[in-house]
Design an enzyme around this catalytic site. Structure first.
Site, PDB file in Angstrom:
ATOM      1  N   ASP A  41       0.811  -1.219   0.000  1.00  0.00           N
ATOM      2  CA  ASP A  41       0.000   0.000   0.000  1.00  0.00           C
ATOM      3  C   ASP A  41       0.852   1.280   0.000  1.00  0.00           C
ATOM      4  O   ASP A  41       0.709   2.148   0.884  1.00  0.00           O
ATOM      5  CB  ASP A  41      -0.909   0.027   1.244  1.00  0.00           C
ATOM      6  CG  ASP A  41      -1.701  -1.262   1.425  1.00  0.00           C
ATOM      7  OD1 ASP A  41      -2.135  -1.819   0.414  1.00  0.00           O
ATOM      8  OD2 ASP A  41      -1.881  -1.686   2.589  1.00  0.00           O
ATOM      9  N   GLU A 207     -11.513  -0.100  -3.204  1.00  0.00           N
ATOM     10  CA  GLU A 207     -10.716   0.460  -2.106  1.00  0.00           C
ATOM     11  C   GLU A 207      -9.510   1.195  -2.699  1.00  0.00           C
ATOM     12  O   GLU A 207      -9.395   1.359  -3.904  1.00  0.00           O
ATOM     13  CB  GLU A 207     -10.235  -0.662  -1.172  1.00  0.00           C
ATOM     14  CG  GLU A 207      -9.386  -1.718  -1.868  1.00  0.00           C
ATOM     15  CD  GLU A 207      -8.965  -2.877  -0.970  1.00  0.00           C
ATOM     16  OE1 GLU A 207      -9.453  -2.973   0.177  1.00  0.00           O
ATOM     17  OE2 GLU A 207      -8.155  -3.704  -1.428  1.00  0.00           O
TER      18      GLU A 207
HETATM   19  O1  FUB Z   1      -3.031  -3.731   3.424  1.00  0.00           O
HETATM   20  C1  FUB Z   1      -4.317  -4.040   3.901  1.00  0.00           C
HETATM   21  C2  FUB Z   1      -5.352  -3.743   2.875  1.00  0.00           C
HETATM   22  O2  FUB Z   1      -5.085  -4.497   1.713  1.00  0.00           O
HETATM   23  C3  FUB Z   1      -5.356  -2.313   2.388  1.00  0.00           C
HETATM   24  O3  FUB Z   1      -5.953  -1.438   3.283  1.00  0.00           O
HETATM   25  C4  FUB Z   1      -6.066  -2.486   1.108  1.00  0.00           C
HETATM   26  O4  FUB Z   1      -5.991  -1.395   0.258  1.00  0.00           O
HETATM   27  C5  FUB Z   1      -5.394  -3.723   0.549  1.00  0.00           C
HETATM   28  O5  FUB Z   1      -4.184  -3.407  -0.089  1.00  0.00           O
END
Ligand code: FUB
Length: 325
Positions: A41, A207
């Protein structure tokens, strides 16, 4: 072994050993860019003459996305990324965060640095520092925004804050899963005006929101939904205003080896870059029993290019196979 034999061997090794990664032809070091710990991320920002990457810190073992703290990595040449160590540990440094320190973001305003981070899949916290490398501290003693805050719409995890400061000084935080919420941050960066805006026009938003501006246009990019028959891609939409209306434009990055897809887009020294993560490194390693490669990700970067009409060309991920040995 006597001292001279040892020194001779050392010399021989240093003359014949290849560096871990040669810079590729485009001047980048080759992916993944961090191999000492698992990272995911990546939120990349330029402060002064340095590029800073704020990733999540994937644990090498344990259960699920059990991240606990944040590191920052810096570079001035896109070849060497230095780990500046732990800058914030929400579960040690706040009273309210309990688990899941996921995708963060960091921005600068008036000489202070603000780290926004999700925890517990329902809270967004903010931490403040006088330096981009920390240490950061919790100024509020409570989350900035939560899944049950008035106006928030979220039927899944309330995660992935991305903060963008426009040229007029207004700061926006884009956040959420399935529905993208946006708040306008106040000048102090640790409060907001109370209104939650819902962003429209994003196809299959899941997301990992990210906002950047190029030639006066707003680009809102994100990971699209894994529940629509394909693995998540990084897609984007464009608008003339940060709050929209947005027009969907297409895919920047195809699905990667980690299952999750999360990115940031930044310009540094005249070149645009896409930061993202993959599991190429952990797939090449023996992980502890039960630990899945998708939970042990590694951050990457490749150059990003625009078409003459301002749309973004698809980025083809590169990998440095030397690093996977
Ligand atoms: O790293 C945990 C979660 O996985 C993140 O918040 C999302 O965007 C995905 O990458």
């Amino acid at each position: 072994m006597d001292k001279f034999k040892y020194l001779f061997l050392l010399l021989l090794v240093s003359c014949t050993a290849k560096p871990a990664a040669e810079p590729s032809e485009d001047g980048l070091i080759g992916n993944p860019i961090v191999t000492g710990i698992y990272t995911a991320d990546p939120s990349a920002h330029v402060f002064g003459d340095t590029l800073y990457v704020y990733p999540s810190h994937d644990e090498a073992e344990g259960v699920g996305f059990n991240m606990k703290d944040y590191h920052v990595f810096t570079t001035t040449d896109m070849k060497h990324f230095a780990d500046r160590g732990v800058i914030f540990s929400p579960f040690e440094q706040t009273t309210w965060a309990k688990q899941f320190a996921w995708a963060p973001d960091c921005v600068e305003r008036n000489g202070k640095y603000y780290l926004y981070y999700p925890t517990d899949v329902k809270h967004i916290g903010v931490a403040v520092s006088d330096s981009p490398t920390g240490p950061f501290e919790d100024p509020l003693g409570h989350p900035l925004l939560s899944i049950d805050s008035p106006g928030v719409i979220c039927d899944r995890d309330f995660i992935d804050p991305a903060v963008f400061i426009d040229d007029d000084g207004q700061a926006y935080m884009f956040v959420g899963q399935n529905t993208m919420c946006c708040i306008k941050l106040n000048e102090d960066m640790i409060s907001y005006d109370g209104e939650v805006h819902i962003i429209e026009g994003l196809e299959e938003f899941f997301e990992a929101a990210w906002m950047h501006k190029y030639n006066g246009k707003y680009y809102l990019s994100y990971s699209n939904s894994p529940f629509t028959g394909h693995q998540p891609e990084i897609a984007y939409a464009m608008a003339d205003n940060p709050l929209g209306p947005y027009e969907y434009k297409g895919v920047i990055l195809d699905p990667v080896s980690s299952g999750t897809n999360h990115h940031s887009i930044v310009e540094y020294k005249g070149q645009w870059y896409l930061f993202y993560h993959t599991s190429d490194l952990s797939l090449s390693r023996q992980l502890p029993e039960g630990r899945k490669p998708g939970l042990c990700r590694s951050i990457c970067v490749d150059s990003l290019f625009y078409n003459p009409d301002g749309t973004i060309q698809k980025v083809i991920p590169t990998v440095n196979r030397e690093k996977l040995k």
